[in-house]
Scaffold this active site. Structure first.
Site, PDB file in Angstrom:
ATOM      1  N   GLY A  10       0.806  -1.211   0.000  1.00  0.00           N
ATOM      2  CA  GLY A  10       0.000   0.000   0.000  1.00  0.00           C
ATOM      3  C   GLY A  10       0.837   1.258   0.000  1.00  0.00           C
ATOM      4  O   GLY A  10       0.503   2.255   0.648  1.00  0.00           O
ATOM      5  N   ALA A  11       1.922   1.254  -0.774  1.00  0.00           N
ATOM      6  CA  ALA A  11       2.894   2.350  -0.725  1.00  0.00           C
ATOM      7  C   ALA A  11       2.586   3.479  -1.694  1.00  0.00           C
ATOM      8  O   ALA A  11       3.394   4.394  -1.841  1.00  0.00           O
ATOM      9  CB  ALA A  11       4.296   1.797  -1.021  1.00  0.00           C
ATOM     10  N   ASN A  12       1.433   3.453  -2.346  1.00  0.00           N
ATOM     11  CA  ASN A  12       1.146   4.474  -3.342  1.00  0.00           C
ATOM     12  C   ASN A  12       0.571   5.754  -2.740  1.00  0.00           C
ATOM     13  O   ASN A  12       0.452   6.761  -3.441  1.00  0.00           O
ATOM     14  CB  ASN A  12       0.175   3.928  -4.403  1.00  0.00           C
ATOM     15  N   GLY A  14      -0.548   7.980   1.336  1.00  0.00           N
ATOM     16  CA  GLY A  14      -0.652   8.015   2.786  1.00  0.00           C
ATOM     17  C   GLY A  14       0.579   7.562   3.532  1.00  0.00           C
ATOM     18  O   GLY A  14       1.717   7.904   3.183  1.00  0.00           O
ATOM     19  N   GLY A  16       1.974   4.682   3.727  1.00  0.00           N
ATOM     20  CA  GLY A  16       2.879   3.848   2.949  1.00  0.00           C
ATOM     21  C   GLY A  16       3.808   4.660   2.076  1.00  0.00           C
ATOM     22  O   GLY A  16       5.000   4.341   1.946  1.00  0.00           O
ATOM     23  N   SER A 156      -3.958  -0.351  14.818  1.00  0.00           N
ATOM     24  CA  SER A 156      -4.814   0.828  14.908  1.00  0.00           C
ATOM     25  C   SER A 156      -5.317   0.940  16.334  1.00  0.00           C
ATOM     26  O   SER A 156      -5.478  -0.080  17.022  1.00  0.00           O
ATOM     27  CB  SER A 156      -5.994   0.691  13.932  1.00  0.00           C
ATOM     28  N   TYR A 181     -13.974  -3.358  10.683  1.00  0.00           N
ATOM     29  CA  TYR A 181     -12.648  -2.767  10.531  1.00  0.00           C
ATOM     30  C   TYR A 181     -11.837  -2.955  11.819  1.00  0.00           C
ATOM     31  O   TYR A 181     -10.672  -3.367  11.783  1.00  0.00           O
ATOM     32  CB  TYR A 181     -12.752  -1.279  10.211  1.00  0.00           C
TER      33      TYR A 181
END
Length: 311
Positions: A10-12, A14, A16, A156, A181
């Site tokens: 998820g590095a694309n 935020g 990440g 979280s 979640y």
């Protein structure tokens, strides 16, 4: 800690993206593991631009910036698909015999009505937990081949009020998005703690650590309310004002990933009110997250659901 090869899911965007940028700036070869490769390529461009912009543009500085920027690559990974996780891991393992760092950062949050993954599992727990469980197991041999490898699992503060219902892990009864979640993040947290126990038990050189960002302004924040209509949009915008920046929110996972002397099982988060914001400190696990019996039971369930067995 020297990091040669780092993988960030998820590095694309935020957290990440901030994490991947800092790792690249430190000289690591960073693999951006993303579902949307077009967004991943844009993220890679932004990382390269950030490195170049930070360099002193002497001839030597330009060459160093170019060298570091070239060590960023994008690979497709859909954590909601176990086939995708296996395909990604097989190619990565073949290309990089030793991997120094795996940051299990990717996640989805509050998607409104219940949705399922490619494998038929509730989408939030499939993406946030099961995909990362499978990925970590499939790459564990490569991580063990590095001298001081780390696995960072992103928790979280919502895990503190969550509970794992082992009779209905996929939330097929009475689905509530926010509760699902929190459950997915509790599962992720239990995984990080149980992984540490198992790594220690076999004398593995790999270290499992955890982090959470408190309340941080990421691209996921507005999604938490987007399905609740106009009022939800207003609440989301007000909430954004009270949160900290994504750069600040990424600091706990950067400490976990790069900090000197980090020990297995450590958990980092913000030091401010109720761990919502502020400088990095030791975070507190919920009682359920720290329970070895819960860890053992979740591990067995995850092995069955993913078909990936390790430790």
């Amino acid at each position: 800690m020297t990091i040669n090869i780092a993988v960030v899911t998820g590095a694309n965007s935020g957290l990440g993206l901030v994490t991947a940028t800092e790792l690249a700036r430190r000289g690591a070869h960073v693999v951006l593991a993303v579902r949307n490769t077009a967004a991943g390529e844009e993220a890679a461009r932004r990382i390269r631009d950030a490195i170049k912009g930070a360099a002193h543009m002497t001839d030597g500085g330009a060459r160093e910036a170019a060298r570091l920027g070239s060590r960023v690559e994008v690979r497709e990974l859909d954590l909601a698909s176990l086939v995708s996780a296996r395909t990604f891991a097989a190619k990565l393992a073949a290309d990089f015999p030793a991997i120094d760092l795996l940051v299990n950062n990717a996640g989805v949050v509050l998607l409104g009505p219940r949705r399922t993954s490619a494998d038929g599992y509730e989408l939030q727990i499939a993406t946030n937990f099961l995909g990362h469980f499978a990925l970590t197991g499939l790459l564990l041999g490569n991580l063990a081949a590095a001298s001081q490898a780390r696995v960072v699992s992103l928790s979280s503060i919502t895990h503190k009020n969550a509970h794992l219902d082992f009779d209905d892990l996929m939330f097929e009864r009475g689905y509530r998005a926010a509760t699902a979640y929190g459950r997915s993040k509790l599962a992720t947290t239990v995984f990080g703690v149980e992984l540490d126990r198992r790594l220690r038990a076999v004398g593995s050189p790999v270290v499992s650590v955890l982090a959470h960002p408190g309340l941080t302004r990421t691209n996921l924040t507005p999604r938490a309310w987007e399905h609740r209509g106009r009022l939800g949009q207003i609440v989301a915008r007000v909430g954004l004002v009270a949160t900290q920046s994504v750069e600040q929110g990424a600091q706990p996972q950067l400490r976990a990933a790069t900090g000197a002397g980090v020990r297995g099982g450590e958990f980092f988060g913000p030091a401010g009110l109720w761990e919502t914001r502020g400088p990095v400190t030791d975070a507190k696990l919920s009682r359920e997250a720290a329970d070895p019996a819960v860890g053992k039971r979740l591990w067995a369930a995850a092995e069955e659901l993913t078909g990936v067995s390790y430790l």
